[in-house]
Design a protein around this motif. Structure first.
Motif, mmCIF file in Angstrom:
data_model
loop_
_atom_site.group_PDB
_atom_site.id
_atom_site.type_symbol
_atom_site.label_atom_id
_atom_site.label_comp_id
_atom_site.label_asym_id
_atom_site.label_seq_id
_atom_site.Cartn_x
_atom_site.Cartn_y
_atom_site.Cartn_z
ATOM 1 N N LEU A 215 11.948 -7.979 0.498
ATOM 2 C CA LEU A 215 10.700 -7.744 -0.348
ATOM 3 C C LEU A 215 9.634 -7.111 0.562
ATOM 4 O O LEU A 215 8.891 -6.278 -0.059
ATOM 5 N N GLU A 216 9.454 -7.474 1.631
ATOM 6 C CA GLU A 216 8.693 -6.915 2.630
ATOM 7 C C GLU A 216 8.873 -5.417 2.568
ATOM 8 O O GLU A 216 7.870 -4.512 2.672
ATOM 9 N N GLN A 217 10.261 -4.879 2.946
ATOM 10 C CA GLN A 217 10.553 -3.414 3.006
ATOM 11 C C GLN A 217 10.399 -2.831 1.684
ATOM 12 O O GLN A 217 9.965 -1.862 1.658
ATOM 13 N N PHE A 218 10.450 -3.518 0.435
ATOM 14 C CA PHE A 218 10.094 -3.071 -0.757
ATOM 15 C C PHE A 218 8.497 -2.811 -0.994
ATOM 16 O O PHE A 218 8.103 -1.475 -1.126
ATOM 17 N N ALA A 219 7.818 -3.788 -0.357
ATOM 18 C CA ALA A 219 6.397 -3.653 -0.327
ATOM 19 C C ALA A 219 6.002 -2.545 0.512
ATOM 20 O O ALA A 219 4.892 -1.617 -0.011
ATOM 21 N N GLU A 220 6.397 -2.405 1.673
ATOM 22 C CA GLU A 220 6.204 -1.351 2.375
ATOM 23 C C GLU A 220 6.271 0.201 1.905
ATOM 24 O O GLU A 220 5.648 1.122 1.904
ATOM 25 N N GLY A 221 7.622 0.165 1.248
ATOM 26 C CA GLY A 221 8.091 1.380 0.675
ATOM 27 C C GLY A 221 7.168 1.760 -0.559
ATOM 28 O O GLY A 221 6.587 3.076 -0.654
ATOM 29 N N ALA A 222 6.783 0.762 -1.240
ATOM 30 C CA ALA A 222 5.858 0.984 -2.592
ATOM 31 C C ALA A 222 4.385 1.326 -1.838
ATOM 32 O O ALA A 222 3.675 2.289 -2.501
ATOM 33 N N ARG A 223 3.955 0.836 -1.141
ATOM 34 C CA ARG A 223 2.745 0.961 -0.342
ATOM 35 C C ARG A 223 2.580 2.695 -0.027
ATOM 36 O O ARG A 223 1.506 3.308 -0.267
ATOM 37 N N ARG A 224 3.789 2.991 0.557
ATOM 38 C CA ARG A 224 3.721 4.238 1.213
ATOM 39 C C ARG A 224 3.803 5.337 0.046
ATOM 40 O O ARG A 224 3.336 6.618 0.269
ATOM 41 N N ALA A 225 4.553 5.058 -1.032
ATOM 42 C CA ALA A 225 4.847 5.789 -2.243
ATOM 43 C C ALA A 225 3.528 6.130 -2.981
ATOM 44 O O ALA A 225 3.474 7.373 -3.499
ATOM 45 N N GLY A 226 2.748 5.317 -2.867
ATOM 46 C CA GLY A 226 1.308 5.278 -3.657
ATOM 47 C C GLY A 226 1.314 4.899 -5.086
ATOM 48 O O GLY A 226 2.279 4.458 -5.575
ATOM 49 N N LYS A 227 0.081 5.077 -5.692
ATOM 50 C CA LYS A 227 0.106 4.466 -7.099
ATOM 51 C C LYS A 227 0.862 4.947 -8.129
ATOM 52 O O LYS A 227 1.213 4.225 -9.003
ATOM 53 N N ASP A 228 1.360 6.383 -7.949
ATOM 54 C CA ASP A 228 1.955 6.871 -9.167
ATOM 55 C C ASP A 228 3.558 6.671 -8.665
ATOM 56 O O ASP A 228 4.152 7.623 -8.195
ATOM 57 N N LEU A 229 4.024 5.568 -8.673
ATOM 58 C CA LEU A 229 5.171 4.948 -8.204
ATOM 59 C C LEU A 229 6.522 5.660 -9.104
ATOM 60 O O LEU A 229 6.413 5.383 -10.355
ATOM 61 N N THR A 230 7.300 6.140 -8.529
ATOM 62 C CA THR A 230 8.643 6.364 -9.300
ATOM 63 C C THR A 230 9.723 6.074 -8.084
ATOM 64 O O THR A 230 9.786 5.680 -7.153
ATOM 65 N N ARG A 231 10.973 5.905 -8.890
ATOM 66 C CA ARG A 231 12.279 5.550 -8.115
ATOM 67 C C ARG A 231 12.376 6.647 -6.924
ATOM 68 O O ARG A 231 12.617 6.210 -5.734
#
Length: 286
Positions: A215-231
């Motif tokens: 989950l930490e890896q997912f969270a870090e990926g989501a942070r880097r992707a930014g607010k307009d998150l897509t797959r």
């Protein structure tokens, strides 16, 4: 995130990939999740093949052992572990001195241990899970055979030390993430251990750290992707991971747009006073 087990994750991976959904950190050490390369699949955990090669590197180079035997499960898991052992032995122009197999679910190991003892090996590699690891330790003790034994990540669990008791003293294991203990020198691990016990009413074992790390890896990926998150943005972001730290002290994780295996490094641990203690730096056979 954290799809559970090789058979389950392997069966569902094609379905998830077809929908172009990111498949992050399944709880398995199988190679199918990063090889062949799959844009939608990430393997966070050290493969069995690499574990086997790293442990041979440690015992040949650090302990100078040359006569090595193995007790292995007669299935896909055992096969890939055996391949890693043999390939690394070849690097040193050595061969396994003895190899004994067992069928999944076996509880009796007297013949295998007798044959390994007769072969005069200096080290027994246990390509086993929990029950079989404990069974091998008990059988060696029963016949009075004092020989070093080393397991891989399926045996790197508090269940082994609990079930084997004092017979586990001195047992080695190759590992990726150190065991969390209440007396850890790391304040994060101490606090995490305390919270886990408060939340769930039991002592944390190593496998539960895998869920947190995933989950930490997912969270870090989501942070880097930014607010307009897509797959697709999530995947592009995770592909920028370079030496992302493991909060529990394991090797840092790196993913790229052409390689989704997070690490091939490991460390050696040994049971001392009932606990798995890290006794080496990070090992890499490459």
């Amino acid at each position: 995130v954290g799809n559970m087990g090789s058979p389950t994750a392997g069966a569902t991976l094609p379905l998830i990939t077809e929908k172009k959904i990111p498949h992050l950190a399944p709880l398995t050490a199988a190679t199918m999740f990063y090889e062949p390369f799959n844009r939608y699949s990430y393997q966070a955990w050290l493969p069995y093949y690499s574990q086997a090669r790293n442990l041979i590197k440690y015992f040949v180079e650090e302990k100078k052992y040359k006569k090595i035997g193995v007790l292995y499960q007669d299935d896909e898991m055992g096969d890939i572990m055996m391949k890693g052992l043999k390939d690394q032995m070849t690097v040193y122009k050595l061969e396994l001195t003895a190899a004994e197999s067992y069928k999944r679910g076996a509880t009796e190991f007297s013949a295998q241990i007798a044959n390994l003892q007769k072969a005069g090996v200096e080290l027994v590699v246990l390509a086993t899970v929990v029950r079989e690891t404990v069974g091998a330790l008990k059988q060696a003790n029963k016949v009075g055979w004092k020989v070093d034994m080393v397991g891989m990540t399926p045996a790197f669990t508090k269940q082994v030390t609990d079930l084997a008791g004092e017979l586990a003293e001195g047992f080695y294991c190759i590992g990726q993430t150190p065991h969390p203990y209440s007396d850890s020198e790391d304040p994060f691990i101490r606090d995490w251990f305390k919270k886990y016990q408060e939340w769930y009413g039991k002592v944390a074992d190593l496998p539960v750290t895998a869920g947190y790390i995933a989950l930490e890896q997912f969270a870090e990926g989501a942070r880097r992707a930014g607010k307009d998150l897509t797959r697709e943005k999530l995947i592009d972001a995770i592909d920028t991971f370079r030496d992302v730290p493991d909060p529990f002290g394991g090797p840092p994780i790196t993913y790229t747009s052409t390689n989704h295996l997070g690490t091939e490094r490991a460390f050696m641990a040994q049971v001392k006073n009932g606990k798995f203690v890290k006794i080496s730096g990070f090992i890499s056979y490459k």
